[in-house]
Design a protein around this motif. Sequence first.
Motif, PDB file in Angstrom:
ATOM      1  N   TYR A 128      -0.486  -4.384  16.437  1.00 27.34           N
ATOM      2  CA  TYR A 128       0.300  -3.302  15.840  1.00 27.34           C
ATOM      3  C   TYR A 128       1.008  -3.815  14.580  1.00 27.34           C
ATOM      4  O   TYR A 128       1.424  -4.978  14.524  1.00 27.34           O
ATOM      5  CB  TYR A 128       1.331  -2.768  16.836  1.00 27.34           C
ATOM      6  CG  TYR A 128       0.708  -2.129  18.061  1.00 27.34           C
ATOM      7  CD1 TYR A 128       0.316  -0.796  18.048  1.00 27.34           C
ATOM      8  CD2 TYR A 128       0.503  -2.864  19.215  1.00 27.34           C
ATOM      9  CE1 TYR A 128      -0.261  -0.207  19.158  1.00 27.34           C
ATOM     10  CE2 TYR A 128      -0.087  -2.291  20.337  1.00 27.34           C
ATOM     11  CZ  TYR A 128      -0.465  -0.959  20.302  1.00 27.34           C
ATOM     12  OH  TYR A 128      -1.041  -0.380  21.401  1.00 27.34           O
ATOM     13  N   TYR A 129       1.162  -2.911  13.633  1.00 26.54           N
ATOM     14  CA  TYR A 129       1.797  -3.243  12.355  1.00 26.54           C
ATOM     15  C   TYR A 129       3.037  -2.357  12.195  1.00 26.54           C
ATOM     16  O   TYR A 129       2.969  -1.132  12.368  1.00 26.54           O
ATOM     17  CB  TYR A 129       0.828  -3.034  11.196  1.00 26.54           C
ATOM     18  CG  TYR A 129      -0.425  -3.863  11.326  1.00 26.54           C
ATOM     19  CD1 TYR A 129      -0.497  -5.141  10.792  1.00 26.54           C
ATOM     20  CD2 TYR A 129      -1.535  -3.367  12.017  1.00 26.54           C
ATOM     21  CE1 TYR A 129      -1.644  -5.917  10.929  1.00 26.54           C
ATOM     22  CE2 TYR A 129      -2.681  -4.129  12.167  1.00 26.54           C
ATOM     23  CZ  TYR A 129      -2.731  -5.410  11.618  1.00 26.54           C
ATOM     24  OH  TYR A 129      -3.868  -6.183  11.763  1.00 26.54           O
ATOM     25  N   THR A 180       0.844  -1.184   0.000  1.00 27.99           N
ATOM     26  CA  THR A 180       0.000   0.000   0.000  1.00 27.99           C
ATOM     27  C   THR A 180       0.882   1.237   0.000  1.00 27.99           C
ATOM     28  O   THR A 180       1.859   1.314   0.757  1.00 27.99           O
ATOM     29  CB  THR A 180      -0.907   0.007   1.240  1.00 27.99           C
ATOM     30  OG1 THR A 180      -1.633  -1.221   1.297  1.00 27.99           O
ATOM     31  CG2 THR A 180      -1.894   1.169   1.175  1.00 27.99           C
ATOM     32  N   ASP A 225      -3.802   7.556   0.810  1.00 26.81           N
ATOM     33  CA  ASP A 225      -3.493   6.300   0.136  1.00 26.81           C
ATOM     34  C   ASP A 225      -3.522   6.574  -1.363  1.00 26.81           C
ATOM     35  O   ASP A 225      -4.568   6.885  -1.926  1.00 26.81           O
ATOM     36  CB  ASP A 225      -4.530   5.248   0.519  1.00 26.81           C
ATOM     37  CG  ASP A 225      -4.261   3.881  -0.100  1.00 26.81           C
ATOM     38  OD1 ASP A 225      -3.497   3.798  -1.077  1.00 26.81           O
ATOM     39  OD2 ASP A 225      -4.838   2.897   0.398  1.00 26.81           O
ATOM     40  N   GLU A 279       5.932  -5.744   6.107  1.00 24.89           N
ATOM     41  CA  GLU A 279       5.155  -5.372   7.287  1.00 24.89           C
ATOM     42  C   GLU A 279       5.092  -6.565   8.240  1.00 24.89           C
ATOM     43  O   GLU A 279       4.778  -7.684   7.844  1.00 24.89           O
ATOM     44  CB  GLU A 279       3.738  -4.958   6.886  1.00 24.89           C
ATOM     45  CG  GLU A 279       2.881  -4.503   8.061  1.00 24.89           C
ATOM     46  CD  GLU A 279       1.467  -4.165   7.628  1.00 24.89           C
ATOM     47  OE1 GLU A 279       1.111  -2.981   7.607  1.00 24.89           O
ATOM     48  OE2 GLU A 279       0.699  -5.108   7.311  1.00 24.89           O
ATOM     49  N   THR A 297      -3.816  -5.231  21.724  1.00 19.51           N
ATOM     50  CA  THR A 297      -3.974  -4.421  20.514  1.00 19.51           C
ATOM     51  C   THR A 297      -2.951  -4.898  19.493  1.00 19.51           C
ATOM     52  O   THR A 297      -1.784  -5.115  19.832  1.00 19.51           O
ATOM     53  CB  THR A 297      -3.747  -2.927  20.808  1.00 19.51           C
ATOM     54  OG1 THR A 297      -4.685  -2.492  21.792  1.00 19.51           O
ATOM     55  CG2 THR A 297      -3.887  -2.092  19.539  1.00 19.51           C
ATOM     56  N   SER A 300       3.551  -7.816  12.108  1.00 20.03           N
ATOM     57  CA  SER A 300       2.545  -7.460  13.093  1.00 20.03           C
ATOM     58  C   SER A 300       2.774  -8.218  14.393  1.00 20.03           C
ATOM     59  O   SER A 300       3.406  -9.280  14.416  1.00 20.03           O
ATOM     60  CB  SER A 300       1.144  -7.767  12.560  1.00 20.03           C
ATOM     61  OG  SER A 300       0.988  -9.159  12.344  1.00 20.03           O
ATOM     62  N   SER A 338       1.687   1.231  12.988  1.00 25.19           N
ATOM     63  CA  SER A 338       0.306   1.621  12.731  1.00 25.19           C
ATOM     64  C   SER A 338      -0.604   0.634  13.443  1.00 25.19           C
ATOM     65  O   SER A 338      -0.196  -0.492  13.757  1.00 25.19           O
ATOM     66  CB  SER A 338       0.024   1.615  11.220  1.00 25.19           C
ATOM     67  OG  SER A 338      -1.329   1.902  10.956  1.00 25.19           O
ATOM     68  N   THR A 339      -1.804   1.059  13.691  1.00 24.01           N
ATOM     69  CA  THR A 339      -2.817   0.119  14.183  1.00 24.01           C
ATOM     70  C   THR A 339      -3.710  -0.362  13.052  1.00 24.01           C
ATOM     71  O   THR A 339      -4.679  -1.080  13.291  1.00 24.01           O
ATOM     72  CB  THR A 339      -3.677   0.783  15.279  1.00 24.01           C
ATOM     73  OG1 THR A 339      -4.231   1.998  14.759  1.00 24.01           O
ATOM     74  CG2 THR A 339      -2.844   1.094  16.515  1.00 24.01           C
ATOM     75  N   THR A 340      -3.364   0.033  11.838  1.00 24.99           N
ATOM     76  CA  THR A 340      -4.110  -0.385  10.648  1.00 24.99           C
ATOM     77  C   THR A 340      -3.183  -1.149   9.721  1.00 24.99           C
ATOM     78  O   THR A 340      -2.090  -0.664   9.398  1.00 24.99           O
ATOM     79  CB  THR A 340      -4.692   0.824   9.901  1.00 24.99           C
ATOM     80  OG1 THR A 340      -5.515   1.574  10.786  1.00 24.99           O
ATOM     81  CG2 THR A 340      -5.498   0.380   8.693  1.00 24.99           C
ATOM     82  N   GLN A 341      -3.590  -2.309   9.297  1.00 27.37           N
ATOM     83  CA  GLN A 341      -2.760  -3.085   8.373  1.00 27.37           C
ATOM     84  C   GLN A 341      -2.564  -2.311   7.075  1.00 27.37           C
ATOM     85  O   GLN A 341      -3.509  -1.774   6.507  1.00 27.37           O
ATOM     86  CB  GLN A 341      -3.409  -4.441   8.092  1.00 27.37           C
ATOM     87  CG  GLN A 341      -2.551  -5.360   7.251  1.00 27.37           C
ATOM     88  CD  GLN A 341      -3.166  -6.735   7.095  1.00 27.37           C
ATOM     89  OE1 GLN A 341      -4.328  -6.952   7.427  1.00 27.37           O
ATOM     90  NE2 GLN A 341      -2.391  -7.692   6.589  1.00 27.37           N
ATOM     91  N   TYR A 354       1.599   4.759   8.422  1.00 31.27           N
ATOM     92  CA  TYR A 354       2.424   4.505   9.590  1.00 31.27           C
ATOM     93  C   TYR A 354       2.899   5.807  10.221  1.00 31.27           C
ATOM     94  O   TYR A 354       3.014   6.835   9.558  1.00 31.27           O
ATOM     95  CB  TYR A 354       3.649   3.675   9.203  1.00 31.27           C
ATOM     96  CG  TYR A 354       3.324   2.392   8.479  1.00 31.27           C
ATOM     97  CD1 TYR A 354       2.912   1.260   9.177  1.00 31.27           C
ATOM     98  CD2 TYR A 354       3.423   2.309   7.088  1.00 31.27           C
ATOM     99  CE1 TYR A 354       2.611   0.074   8.523  1.00 31.27           C
ATOM    100  CE2 TYR A 354       3.127   1.127   6.417  1.00 31.27           C
ATOM    101  CZ  TYR A 354       2.724   0.021   7.130  1.00 31.27           C
ATOM    102  OH  TYR A 354       2.429  -1.148   6.471  1.00 31.27           O
TER     103      TYR A 354
END
Length: 798
Positions: A772-773, A608, A655, A791, A770, A793, A741-744, A748
């Motif tokens: 994390y990524y 991404t 993005d 990435e 939680t 996690s 990040s907390t989103t895949q 970041y």
Amino acid sequence: MKVSQWLKNTLLLTAILSLLPLVAFADPPVVKTVPWVVTNPLIPHDTYSGKAIRLKGTSDVQGNNIKYTWDFGDGSPVATGTVTNQYNIEALHTYTDAVNKIFTATLTVQNTTTGETGSKNYFVRIQEKTLPVEVNIAIDEGLWELHKSMTRSTSGGLLYGNWSSWTGYYAIQGANVNAFEVNGHLEDGPVSNPYTETVKRGMNTLFTYLATQGTPVQTLGNPDSNGNGFGIRVNQGNEYYQGGAMMDAIIASGTPDKLATTGPVNVTGRKYKDIVQDMVDYYAYGQYDDVRYGGWRYGTNQFPDNSACQWAAIGMIPAERNWGLTVPAWVKTANANWLTYSQHPSTGWFGYTDINYIWGPFATTASGMVQLVFNGIGRGNPAWDKAETFMRNNFDGAGYSYPMKSQNYYGMFSFTKSLLLHQPPITKLHSTSGPVDIDWYAAEVAKGDPTDGIARALVNAQHADGYWWYHNPSGEQYPFETAWAIMMLKQTMFEAGAPVAVATATPNPGVAGQTINLSGSSSYHQDPAKTIVKWEWDLDNNGTFETVGPNVSKSWPVVGNYPVKLRVTDNNSPVKTAETTLTVLISIPPLAPTANAGGPYYFCPNKTWFLDGTKSINPDNGQSEPGMPVDYIKSYLWDLDGDNAFDDASTAQPDVTAFFTGKPLGAYLVSLKVTDNTAASFPSSGFGDLSSTASAEVVLKAATDPACNACTTLKAQPKSGKVGLTWLKKATAKSYNIYKSTTQGGPYTKIGTAPGSTIFYYDGNVVNNTTYYYVVREVGANGSEYCQSNEASAKPTL
């Protein structure tokens, strides 16, 4: 299948193909535009608001059916016409806008017979009108004039080009080619650069202008340093005047082991450095062989004159310094004696064939100074100090014929070389008898200096068409002026490009006591074979570079304008440096935010892709007039397609995967505009919301590119209250930036930096349960990120 049926099918297919439009089978025109920086074509050409400049492009086709269109990218009417000369598709245009505004112009060429088109972007940035910017524009326009005026031909499958229509002297070939090379345009450069072919043609022709000749032992010694029995000279009269310029051009290629593909026997097929060594040997052979008068003139062993002598020195200095070639010691000994003979004992000037000059004393004195450098003589030696004092005392030439800055570029070129080649190079011209030291290159009366330096004189004298002419005592010297002026403005004589210092400040303007982040990471080298290895800062404007590193910080306690100077050093031998000065403005609110578009971004497949404008800073963030809402950055708008409309993305970390997916691999320029809340926060100021813009480079990489496989082994290990990260160490990394990040897939946020020797990092700022990524990005010596890991996690638990 029967033969008859096969024949019927073949005839049918042929008939069908004949009916198809030609556009289906035509090759589109190959369009090229001139880059300002060869090593990074996305760096825009400089201009200032209201200045007319030429946009420069070429095509691989020309003719009545080949049409061009220049879209200037500022909403003005396009320029169109027929391509009558494929090597010259130019358009004169004036940009008018705010400082730092970047325009993306586009050259499109169409074959109207087939309908096929090709296009290429051309980037222009509006800068503040300063002498360095004017110098860049002058060089840009001057090189284009040299490119346009080349006479081109092809023979035996090889490309040739010359400027013989300008003058009868072959040395023009060396001078003009050298002007391109010192600006980073080389014969083996990128094919997308129109000047690459120009320089290749020029070099191919240059070698045909050489010839071999025997070099028997002379009275002073054996000139044949490599023992092959011959030397190489310019195949024309006055060869001792001409050889130095040709040697400089060969050396400025930066490729000592490259083989010449043209020229006579003993030239073609030989290494460039071996050819230059034989040219050195020929100068040794041709030196006047009375040790009292060891110099050069029109022909071999003739009594010297200081006009010819400088060209021997100018050629042999880089032969020794850059390529380590051999100059016999007796050559320098005899030449030193000549300098003693030809320097006036009281005035310090150098004469022509004795202590008396012709055409004024400036060209011959400059020649003597170049020869002093050749002999290792500089400041502290009476011969040098007397000559420098004379040049400082008479820098404007009052009272003498043919003053250097206006009527003697021949002498000014030698003078410039002498100061640049002096070790260390001389910035301030000094006199032992009175006048203050002066920056011989950058002085400006408009800034309070007693006189203008060489740069201002050259910029003011350039013709509107880009050339210089009529600034010498003799008309035979006029054709050389454009190349000499370009090299003097560049302050580079025979290097394949030079380092360029670029300094930025964020925020700028700022408020008192605020941390200002200063970066030199955008500095670059024009020679792709060299890099910048050192960054030094003078943060308090006292002339001392006290802080080292590509990125530094400082705050200033009171309102004012604060000059900051950056000096960068390359890995050349000897090293070369470049300097730049920026001014940090410390003021009071309301102030505009400083945009930071991040980057450079290296996007690899199957990931991404995010841009990051979060490093933009609003210097008066959180402040306001009493009772008013606080000031903040309220919008992040992106221009991804170069149309100067910031309407392609509208978040701080957009993005952009969808936008760039499917686009050809290569580099793209994106821009960010940030806008604050000034109108509401400071209504009494009368200002609207304030904005600023910044640009960044996006590079789309192939999956096989090393940058996409450089750090792919990141692993994350969860523990209670922390996450441990490990990765494979990379030898080229100076450090690693850690992101999470907390989103895949991100976006970041940077959480830390680890040294290049480290392979682990602990993140203790986590919440159990939680996920994390993480990604790790390799950082180079200049502070820029060059690759991103996979990435990884982790979910810490109690």
